[in-house]
Design an enzyme around this catalytic site. Structure first.
Site, PDB file in Angstrom:
ATOM      1  N   ARG A   1     -11.822   8.285  -2.343  1.00 44.99           N
ATOM      2  CA  ARG A   1     -12.008   9.533  -1.804  1.00 44.99           C
ATOM      3  C   ARG A   1     -13.541   9.877  -1.772  1.00 44.99           C
ATOM      4  NH1 ARG A   1     -10.152  12.946  -6.676  1.00 44.99           N
ATOM      5  NH2 ARG A   1      -8.545  11.724  -6.289  1.00 44.99           N
TER       6      ARG A   1
ATOM      7  N   ILE B   1      -9.769   3.686   1.790  1.00 42.56           N
ATOM      8  CA  ILE B   1     -10.848   3.798   1.024  1.00 42.56           C
ATOM      9  C   ILE B   1     -10.850   4.838  -0.062  1.00 42.56           C
ATOM     10  CG2 ILE B   1     -12.140   2.554   2.885  1.00 42.56           C
ATOM     11  CD1 ILE B   1     -13.631   5.159   3.465  1.00 42.56           C
TER      12      ILE B   1
ATOM     13  N   ASP C   1       1.055  -1.106  -0.033  1.00 42.39           N
ATOM     14  CA  ASP C   1       0.039  -0.056   0.005  1.00 42.39           C
ATOM     15  C   ASP C   1       0.767   1.116  -0.122  1.00 42.39           C
ATOM     16  OD1 ASP C   1      -2.402   1.559   0.482  1.00 42.39           O
ATOM     17  OD2 ASP C   1      -1.545   1.633   2.655  1.00 42.39           O
TER      18      ASP C   1
ATOM     19  N   ASP D   1       0.044   4.992   0.884  1.00 44.06           N
ATOM     20  CA  ASP D   1      -0.365   6.020   1.944  1.00 44.06           C
ATOM     21  C   ASP D   1      -0.355   5.191   3.363  1.00 44.06           C
ATOM     22  OD1 ASP D   1      -1.652   8.503   0.357  1.00 44.06           O
ATOM     23  OD2 ASP D   1      -2.400   6.776  -0.795  1.00 44.06           O
TER      24      ASP D   1
HETATM   25  C1  G6P Z   1      -5.602   5.888   0.156  1.00 41.14           C
HETATM   26  C2  G6P Z   1      -5.803   6.522   1.554  1.00 41.14           C
HETATM   27  C3  G6P Z   1      -7.235   6.991   1.415  1.00 41.14           C
HETATM   28  C4  G6P Z   1      -7.752   7.744   0.291  1.00 41.14           C
HETATM   29  C5  G6P Z   1      -7.551   7.071  -0.923  1.00 41.14           C
HETATM   30  C6  G6P Z   1      -7.763   7.622  -2.383  1.00 41.14           C
HETATM   31  O1  G6P Z   1      -5.925   4.467  -0.095  1.00 41.14           O
HETATM   32  O2  G6P Z   1      -5.176   5.729   2.483  1.00 41.14           O
HETATM   33  O3  G6P Z   1      -7.396   7.648   2.737  1.00 41.14           O
HETATM   34  O4  G6P Z   1      -8.840   8.115   0.219  1.00 41.14           O
HETATM   35  O5  G6P Z   1      -6.014   6.652  -1.161  1.00 41.14           O
HETATM   36  O6  G6P Z   1      -7.018   8.821  -2.523  1.00 41.14           O
HETATM   37  P1  G6P Z   1      -7.043   9.679  -3.716  1.00 41.14           P
HETATM   38  O7  G6P Z   1      -5.633  10.238  -3.691  1.00 41.14           O
HETATM   39  O8  G6P Z   1      -7.565   9.085  -4.801  1.00 41.14           O
HETATM   40  O9  G6P Z   1      -7.799  10.883  -3.010  1.00 41.14           O
HETATM   41 MG    MG Z   2      -2.701   3.119   3.534  1.00 43.27          MG
END
Ligand code: G6P
Ligand code: MG
Length: 212
Positions: A48, A46, A8, A10
């Site tokens: 956005r 999850i 993963d 982030d």
């Molecule tokens: C990652 C983060 C989430 C976020 C998702 C979508 O999984 O942990 O917190 O909502 O990415 O990210 P984005 O950059 O597409 O908004």
């Molecule tokens: Mg993460």
């Protein structure tokens, strides 16, 4: 035992989770909605739009789809501005050394992230082009806890999911790995979920898990 490791992004490779928090906090404040770290932890892994729905649980009013899309885009604009502060200095020496060591052991390395900003983040931290495959928010229909993002990563790596180890900080991500029949290592916030195959106290613990 493992042929590949799927990470993963982030909260695992780098700490964009704090930027997600700051950006959502700003949107929530403008809406007059309560938001804290505990709610933020539910947003890990999850999408956005699903994150926005969780934030709106504390909103007393009705928003139509257009207004929701506007808020999600606003959050993303704030988030992308914050990401501009990132540089290769935001990639820790431990993560970099561990990735290189795993590669030297012959493992393929992939990314399995729900984010549509994964490519931009990897570029900021100097890892663009480093991974053997990237599966992210741009190539999936269903977000974690659905296993799609990891199964696609395994496919992009040309590996059987059973031969892949997933590394995650999110409950949704650990559940996704399980749903895809993949072993997983929990790190950071993910440790408290108690559903992972392995608990990683620190990133380099990965070297103890994979076969030499
Ligand atoms: C990652 C983060 C989430 C976020 C998702 C979508 O999984 O942990 O917190 O909502 O990415 O990210 P984005 O950059 O597409 O908004
Ligand atoms: Mg993460």
């Amino acid at each position: 035992k493992y042929k590949a490791v799927i990470f993963d992004l982030d909260g695992v490779i780098c700490h964009t989770d704090r930027y997600h928090y700051q950006a959502w906090k700003q949107v929530a404040e403008e809406l007059g909605v309560y938001f804290d770290e505990e709610i933020n932890n539910r947003l890990r892994g999850i999408s956005r739009m699903e994150s926005l729905e969780i934030i709106l649980e504390n909103y007393h009013g009705n928003l139509n789809q257009e207004e929701k899309t506007f808020l999600a885009e606003k959050k993303n604009e704030i988030y992308k501005e914050l990401l501009k502060h990132m540089s290769p200095k935001d990639l820790s020496g431990e993560v970099k050394a561990t990735l290189n060591a795993l590669r030297l052991k012959g493992l393929k390395l992939g990314i399995g992230s729900s984010s549509k900003n994964a490519g931009f983040i990897l570029e900021r931290i100097g890892l663009f082009g480093y991974f053997d495959a990237i599966s992210d928010g741009n190539n999936i229909i269903n977000s974690k806890p659905d296993p799609e993002v990891f199964l696609k990563a395994a496919r992009f790596l040309s590996e059987d999911p059973k031969g892949c180890l997933v590394v995650e900080d999110a409950k949704a991500g650990l559940e996704a790995a399980k749903a895809g029949n993949m072993d997983c290592g929990a790190i950071g916030d993910g440790i408290s979920c108690n559903i992972a195959t392995y608990q990683l106290n620190t990133f380099s613990d990965l070297l103890k898990i994979v076969e030499p």
